[in-house]
Enzyme design. Sequence first.
Site, PDB file in Angstrom:
ATOM      1  N   GLU A 164       0.802  -1.224   0.000  1.00  0.00           N
ATOM      2  CA  GLU A 164       0.000   0.000   0.000  1.00  0.00           C
ATOM      3  C   GLU A 164       0.833   1.272   0.000  1.00  0.00           C
ATOM      4  OE1 GLU A 164      -3.159  -0.020   2.873  1.00  0.00           O
ATOM      5  OE2 GLU A 164      -3.959  -1.925   2.168  1.00  0.00           O
ATOM      6  N   GLU A 351      -5.049  -8.650   0.803  1.00  0.00           N
ATOM      7  CA  GLU A 351      -5.709  -8.270   2.060  1.00  0.00           C
ATOM      8  C   GLU A 351      -7.174  -7.997   1.782  1.00  0.00           C
ATOM      9  OE1 GLU A 351      -4.276  -4.954   4.409  1.00  0.00           O
ATOM     10  OE2 GLU A 351      -2.194  -5.581   4.132  1.00  0.00           O
TER      11      GLU A 351
HETATM   12  C1  FCB Z   1      -4.230  -2.038   5.434  1.00  0.00           C
HETATM   13  C2  FCB Z   1      -2.846  -2.353   5.967  1.00  0.00           C
HETATM   14  C3  FCB Z   1      -2.830  -3.391   7.038  1.00  0.00           C
HETATM   15  C4  FCB Z   1      -4.008  -3.265   7.964  1.00  0.00           C
HETATM   16  C5  FCB Z   1      -5.294  -3.175   7.198  1.00  0.00           C
HETATM   17  C6  FCB Z   1      -6.517  -3.085   8.047  1.00  0.00           C
HETATM   18  O1  FCB Z   1      -4.280  -0.738   4.982  1.00  0.00           O
HETATM   19  O2  FCB Z   1      -2.016  -2.783   4.923  1.00  0.00           O
HETATM   20  O3  FCB Z   1      -1.597  -3.325   7.695  1.00  0.00           O
HETATM   21  O4  FCB Z   1      -3.828  -2.210   8.825  1.00  0.00           O
HETATM   22  O5  FCB Z   1      -5.261  -2.086   6.347  1.00  0.00           O
END
Ligand code: FCB
Length: 453
Positions: A164, A351
């Site tokens: 990210e 994620e």
């Molecule tokens: C993302 C991050 C991760 C976590 C999630 C909820 O932005 O990469 O580390 O905090 O959100």
Amino acid sequence: MSSFPNDFLWGAATAAYQVEGAVSEDGRGPSIWDVFAHTPGKTLNGDTGDIACDQYHRLDQDLDLMAELGIRLHRFSISWSRVLPYGKGAVNAKGLDYYERMVDGLLARGIRPMATLYHWDLPQALHEKGGWASRDTAMYFADYATLVNRRIGDRIAFWNTLNEPWCVAFLGYRDGLFAPGIRDEALAYQVVHHQLLAHAHAAAQLRDDGTNGKIGLALNLVSEVPATESDLDRAAATRMDALENRIFLDPLFKGQYPEEVLRFAEPSTDFSFVREGDLDAIRRPIDFLGVNFYEQHITSADPADPERKVRVTVPGKRRTAMNIGVTPGGLFDVLTRVKRDYGDMPIYITENGIAQENVVSPDGIVHDTARIEYWAEHIDAVSQAIDRGVDVRGYIAWSLLDVFEWQVGYSRQYGMVHVDRATMKRTWKDSAHWYQRVIDSHGAMIEPVHAHE
Ligand code: FCB
């Protein structure tokens, strides 16, 4: 019933500063997140990752937990300052030993390691030399990647160079909400570029060095929807898309920054930090794209300055504890959009998850029904994208454990496994039992919810 390709991988993720703890043990140097979290007023309740989930001392227990869950892929991150306490120069052998134990422990349990090299924890020593504002950081990052590769690269299945980079640049350098807590919009664009260069140099050096792992990076992609079909709202949504998604996708896959980024960036940004050859290096092919999905944005033109300013809302009747609406159709949009605009490429959902405030019932368990629904609907959206020909090869839930959740500390939790803050005891939530069955059925138990047309 949803169906997934035979070799589709189910996983769960964490990140170093969020789980390891042991921040000043065995030679680890401080990172910008240590300094930021220890600065009064920066995190909720002054929470820090000093102890986090104490995974540094409980690695075997957590590896056993993953094996019991049945995950086939584990995404973890390497702390740069545990391996190189000053970011460059002196190597901390004990840091490398730790990640070797992680990788060997995963492989011994039949779990493929996906290592993220940068999940936001820049060594503080490099920050003091300019950090991401400095082009040199990209070179140091590539050297760090090579060092790690020489120790464990023969056993890594997947590399994420960056996690990210949007959050690093805009939450860290424009909004000051994340480490290093700077508010300088023009600088944020420079940080975007230097991170992309870091990715490019690291990927090139890993390849030259002969790594076994597939190389990619994890972007947080947002589903962008105009509030109405009016020209002004559609143009506003297009600008948001440029600033949130295409700012990384276009340089990586087309070798250019979106024209809207150049036009709408803070006026003092002169982009002279983009040097000849940089964009060619950045667009070199990667092996897969990691997609982190959390939100959809509905954008309208701000009547005060409709050509430049926007108003953004996050839709969805059901809200997470971070006040984000639940919009699984947004994940379907993001995936089909990548295929449509950038072509076919292997994709891993690196994620996806939901924040809640844990309620531990008298039976000692967190009955997290909303998390089960959230994951079921999003996994179904992935299955529908696969039916549309998107080459999604794995789904990695965020998160395995209740971790240190950055600026909100331990107040909001994404884990499928509860971590008691006082005792560090791990207790499966209902969602962990559910996910175990999902993996066991290879996704067949996921019921289609609705079509995301
Ligand atoms: C993302 C991050 C991760 C976590 C999630 C909820 O932005 O990469 O580390 O905090 O959100």
